[in-house]
Design an enzyme around this catalytic site. Structure first.
Site: not given
Length: 358
Positions: A54-56, A246, A256
């Site tokens: 996860r995390g853009a 994001d 976000s």
């Protein structure tokens, strides 16, 4: 600073080894550190969709490697790999609809295929492009960290207390993080005395991931309930809120982690400066405002199922993963291309379209 940051790097979430993508399963942290080995595109898409990664930025990097695995499969099948690969592009694109970096990475991989020369090995070319995406994100983290800490130093010269939300660290990127990269640099420079981390419900990225990352590096961190953050700003001398993003619309609106918007409102009320740290790949000039950003909603079970047992029955659940913070609540956006204070459409267009002489 660069050498000190690299020397302090302890956490990594993505590895490309032996023709397979290895992902640190973030659903299990901090109680268990387990790596997932993905050797096909379906596994990569599932890891993205189910938030094992996860995390853009991390999602974009994983998707790039996923396309390499997809191409390898398509070539082995012996059919029309170019046509078949379109299905794999779509599979990855649909895994998480809000992350701008996901679509940026997929578009960059597509453009590399379009530039392919007849004499090139297509698989080697695509793998090299995925590795380049990974490495460029790490370099962007370094640049953003240095720019962000200069802003903090300019605002106030002594050690400060910062607040962060969600997880925008090494676990969410190809390096040591965006928001947490700035915080790490600040701690190394003696500019950050303590970090307060919001728990970030419902997935608890703050308590499970951010607190774990910072504690691993010996950075003083205090965990707080999301409902305590306004009171925290009022009573604990917070000077900056530092978060990741994001997706950033053309006018500077920022999507976000859910809860970021109300955090920005509280920061404005309490006179706390609000910093967004994100690579330029998170900016989508095709999205005029935050109203155009697709905001993912997840299953109700994430709220109704606790420890395998239903907490309550026969109720509806509103479970958005992201919210949009309006640009007028944001003091500064930090990217590897430069810093945008009081973001608006003209400033972001200038940042992205700026001509470079070197």
């Amino acid at each position: 600073m660069r050498e000190r940051l690299l020397a302090a790097e302890k956490v990594t979430a993505i590895r490309w080894q032996g023709g397979a993508l290895h992902l640190l399963d973030q659903r299990l942290l901090p109680s268990e550190e387990r790596w997932l080995a993905c050797d096909n595109v379906a596994q990569v898409a599932a890891a993205i969709r189910d938030m094992a990664v996860r995390g853009a930025s991390a999602i974009g990097i994983a998707a790039a490697y996923g396309l390499v695995l997809a191409l390898e499969e398509r070539l082995a099948e012996g059919g029309d790999w170019e046509m078949d690969l379109e299905d794999d592009f779509l599979t990855l694109a649909e895994a998480r609809p809000t992350a701008a970096n996901l679509f940026w990475a997929l578009n960059r991989m597509r453009e590399r295929l379009l530039r392919l020369r007849p004499e090139e090995d297509v698989l080697a070319a695509l793998e090299a492009e995925a590795v380049a995406i990974h490495e460029s994100d790490r370099e962007a983290n370094l640049t953003m960290a240095q720019q962000g800490i200069e802003l903090i130093r300019r605002h106030q010269g002594n050690a400060q207390a910062l607040l962060t939300f969600g997880n925008a660290g090494a676990l969410a990127s190809g390096g040591f993080g965006t928001a947490l990269g700035v915080i790490r640099a600040g701690y190394l420079e003696g500019m950050v005395e303590r970090v307060y981390a919001g728990e970030t419900r419902p997935w608890l990225q703050g308590s499970r991931l951010t607190a774990w990352e910072l504690a691993n590096e010996g950075i003083p961190v205090t965990l707080c309930a999301d409902s305590a953050l306004a009171h925290l700003m009022k009573t604990k001398g917070i000077t900056w809120v530092v978060v990741g993003a994001d997706c950033i619309a053309a006018n500077g609106d920022v999507a976000s982690k859910i809860g970021t918007y109300q955090l920005a409102v509280s920061a404005m009320h309490h006179g706390v400066r609000f910093m967004v740290v994100a690579p330029s790949t998170s900016i989508d000039l095709n999205l005029a405002t935050g109203e155009d950003i697709p905001l993912e909603e997840r299953d109700a079970d994430e709220w109704l199922d606790f420890g395998g047992a239903p907490a309550v029955r026969d109720v509806q659940v509103f479970n958005p993963v992201f919210d949009v913070t309006p640009a007028d609540l944001i003091d500064v956006i930090v990217t590897e291309r430069g810093v945008v204070e009081r973001p608006d459409t003209a400033k972001l267009a200038q940042l992205i379209c700026r001509k470079r002489l070197h």
